[in-house]
Design a protein around this motif. Structure first.
Motif, PDB file in Angstrom:
ATOM      1  N   UNK A 143       6.773  39.242  16.655  1.00  0.00           N
ATOM      2  CA  UNK A 143       5.374  39.551  16.355  1.00  0.00           C
ATOM      3  C   UNK A 143       4.480  38.457  16.930  1.00  0.00           C
ATOM      4  N   UNK A 144       3.574  38.823  17.832  1.00  0.00           N
ATOM      5  CA  UNK A 144       2.667  37.872  18.450  1.00  0.00           C
ATOM      6  C   UNK A 144       3.190  37.391  19.795  1.00  0.00           C
ATOM      7  N   UNK A 145       2.411  36.518  20.442  1.00  0.00           N
ATOM      8  CA  UNK A 145       2.855  36.009  21.739  1.00  0.00           C
ATOM      9  C   UNK A 145       3.941  34.951  21.534  1.00  0.00           C
ATOM     10  N   UNK A 146       4.575  34.535  22.652  1.00  0.00           N
ATOM     11  CA  UNK A 146       5.704  33.618  22.564  1.00  0.00           C
ATOM     12  C   UNK A 146       5.336  32.288  21.916  1.00  0.00           C
ATOM     13  N   UNK A 147       4.139  31.794  22.219  1.00  0.00           N
ATOM     14  CA  UNK A 147       3.728  30.510  21.657  1.00  0.00           C
ATOM     15  C   UNK A 147       3.588  30.615  20.138  1.00  0.00           C
ATOM     16  N   UNK A 189      10.655  20.454  18.609  1.00  0.00           N
ATOM     17  CA  UNK A 189      11.255  21.647  19.215  1.00  0.00           C
ATOM     18  C   UNK A 189      10.529  21.922  20.526  1.00  0.00           C
ATOM     19  N   UNK A 190      11.292  21.962  21.627  1.00  0.00           N
ATOM     20  CA  UNK A 190      10.732  22.194  22.950  1.00  0.00           C
ATOM     21  C   UNK A 190      10.977  23.649  23.352  1.00  0.00           C
ATOM     22  N   UNK A 191       9.962  24.288  23.921  1.00  0.00           N
ATOM     23  CA  UNK A 191      10.108  25.682  24.346  1.00  0.00           C
ATOM     24  C   UNK A 191       9.159  25.978  25.496  1.00  0.00           C
ATOM     25  N   UNK A 192       9.458  27.056  26.210  1.00  0.00           N
ATOM     26  CA  UNK A 192       8.590  27.521  27.289  1.00  0.00           C
ATOM     27  C   UNK A 192       8.062  28.901  26.931  1.00  0.00           C
ATOM     28  N   UNK A 193       6.900  29.239  27.470  1.00  0.00           N
ATOM     29  CA  UNK A 193       6.302  30.545  27.174  1.00  0.00           C
ATOM     30  C   UNK A 193       6.643  31.583  28.230  1.00  0.00           C
ATOM     31  N   UNK A 194       6.952  31.146  29.435  1.00  0.00           N
ATOM     32  CA  UNK A 194       7.392  32.056  30.493  1.00  0.00           C
ATOM     33  C   UNK A 194       8.531  31.374  31.226  1.00  0.00           C
ATOM     34  N   UNK A 200       6.301  23.396  26.123  1.00  0.00           N
ATOM     35  CA  UNK A 200       5.483  23.066  24.961  1.00  0.00           C
ATOM     36  C   UNK A 200       6.375  22.412  23.916  1.00  0.00           C
ATOM     37  N   UNK A 201       5.753  21.745  22.979  1.00  0.00           N
ATOM     38  CA  UNK A 201       6.522  21.124  21.916  1.00  0.00           C
ATOM     39  C   UNK A 201       5.876  21.372  20.562  1.00  0.00           C
ATOM     40  N   UNK A 202       6.730  21.573  19.586  1.00  0.00           N
ATOM     41  CA  UNK A 202       6.275  21.775  18.214  1.00  0.00           C
ATOM     42  C   UNK A 202       6.914  20.681  17.368  1.00  0.00           C
ATOM     43  N   UNK A 203       6.104  19.714  16.944  1.00  0.00           N
ATOM     44  CA  UNK A 203       6.615  18.631  16.123  1.00  0.00           C
ATOM     45  C   UNK A 203       6.929  19.154  14.723  1.00  0.00           C
ATOM     46  N   UNK A 204       8.073  18.761  14.230  1.00  0.00           N
ATOM     47  CA  UNK A 204       8.520  19.234  12.918  1.00  0.00           C
ATOM     48  C   UNK A 204       8.418  18.072  11.932  1.00  0.00           C
TER      49      UNK A 204
END
Length: 390
Positions: A143-147, A189-194, A200-204
């Motif tokens: 649900x929603x975009x990848x980011x 957590x490191x991730x890419x949208x395409x 991108x990174x999401x600090x936990x």
């Protein structure tokens, strides 16, 4: 003459009786997972009371190799393993237990546990069966975009490491008597949208990481009891917070819990109060100003020897609020061996002068040609160990 021969024989017998036992290994019989028996060897020499003797021949862990892909830095890879051994010391004494890499959690099992949970559509896309939908990371509901989705449901669990601890009975048989499981958790957590796109990174936050880690550990504990050979052995599960990809110091274990023999659930959680700091750094100065000060004094004296040099960095290891060990790296260019020897002698004197007796200090001096010298001053030792590489 006869008397001399008799005296010589007597001395020979006496020396033989008093001679130390130089046998370096102990042959035992190991009961393996299939209940069959095989010969194994336990080395007689133990480096220190902080290290376990390893069952030989060495058996690689079933999930060997996954750690390199799943952890962010070589610092975390090393600390995840050595730190897990320190956790093991709390329950499994090196005087009684012997170490073996994990033999029970299969590589495929660990890989499946590290997955996300999947919807039926995602499961089909991954080419997995329904009974393989056993990921311990949260579902991406699509649900929603990848980011948005990655921010909402990050990957918490990065890796699982198993260590086995064995004991020997009076008949010379060794068998599994304890297991320690490490769960490496992402602080970022490191991730890419395409595909091949920006990272991108999401600090936990630590509180979130700890809560999720304990939830995952409780599920791992239940599953462990279903693994053949692990139905009733004592188990310890420890939580490790790995550092971000740019860090030059490793993360640390922060909690562990035990599952007693025959139990199917973890007991209460115990804190592991350990942490690494980079010397010098803002965080180290904020939390341990006095320790950073004597490091800075050491650094300043080193730089006086080479006025244009400022490459002295240290990795400090704390247990609680107490500085336990400092590992210092000095990369420098020498123009001759004599210069390297002189510099090593100078630095050894600085180590003895600047660092408190209760701290273990290790200094590695390197050049473009590789390692040049190693200085080790153990805690409460008056004489350092110095090795100059030839």
């Amino acid at each position: 003459m006869k008397r001399l021969v008799m005296i010589a024989l007597s001395l020979l017998l006496l020396l033989t009786a008093c001679a130390p036992n130089f046998k370096k290994e102990d042959e035992v019989v190991q009961n393996n997972k299939s209940d069959s028996k095989e010969k194994a060897i336990i080395p007689k020499y133990q480096i220190s009371d902080q290290y376990y003797r390893t069952i030989l021949p060495f058996k690689p862990g079933e999930a060997r190799g996954l750690v390199v892909n799943n952890l962010n830095t070589r610092y975390d890879i090393n600390e995840f393993e050595t730190g897990l051994m320190r956790v093991a010391l709390k329950n499994f004494s090196p005087d009684k237990y012997f170490f073996q890499e994990g033999q029970y959690l299969k590589k495929k099992t660990v890989g499946l546990w590290l997955n996300r949970q999947f919807t039926p559509e995602q499961l089909a896309a991954e080419g997995l069966k329904e009974d393989e939908n056993i990921g311990l990371n949260p579902l991406d509901d699509g649900v929603g975009d990848l980011k948005t989705r990655n921010e909402k449901s990050p990957i918490y669990l990065a890796h699982i490491l198993e260590h086995d601890y064995l004991t020997k009975d009076d008949n010379g048989n060794v068998h599994l008597d304890g297991v320690v499981i490490g769960l490496a958790l992402n602080s970022v957590y490191y991730y890419t949208t395409v595909q091949y796109g920006d990272v991108f990174e999401r600090k936990i936050p630590h509180d979130e990481l700890e809560r999720k880690g304990k939830e995952i550990a409780a599920e791992v504990a239940k599953r462990i009891r279903g693994v053949e050979g692990l139905g009733d052995v004592p188990v310890t599960i420890a939580l490790f917070e790995q550092a971000d990809k740019s860090s030059v110091v490793p993360g640390n274990f922060f909690a562990y819990a035990n599952m007693s023999e025959g139990s199917n659930s973890l007991g209460g959680w115990e804190a592991v109060d350990e942490k690494y700091y980079l010397f010098p750094s803002e965080s180290a100065t904020k939390d341990h100003r006095a320790d950073v000060t004597f490091f800075q004094n050491f650094k300043q004296d080193v730089e006086e020897y080479f006025p244009n040099f400022n490459g002295v960095i240290g990795k400090a290891f704390y247990i609680g609020s107490q500085l336990n060990e400092v590992s210092i790296s000095i990369p420098i260019q020498f123009y001759g061996k004599a210069e390297g020897v002189g510099f090593t002698q100078y630095v050894t004197g600085l180590v003895m002068e600047h660092f408190p007796d209760y701290v273990t200090v290790q200094v590695s001096i390197t050049s473009v040609n590789g390692p040049e010298a190693l200085i080790i001053r153990k805690a409460d030792q008056n004489e350092p160990i110095v090795h100059i590489y030839q």
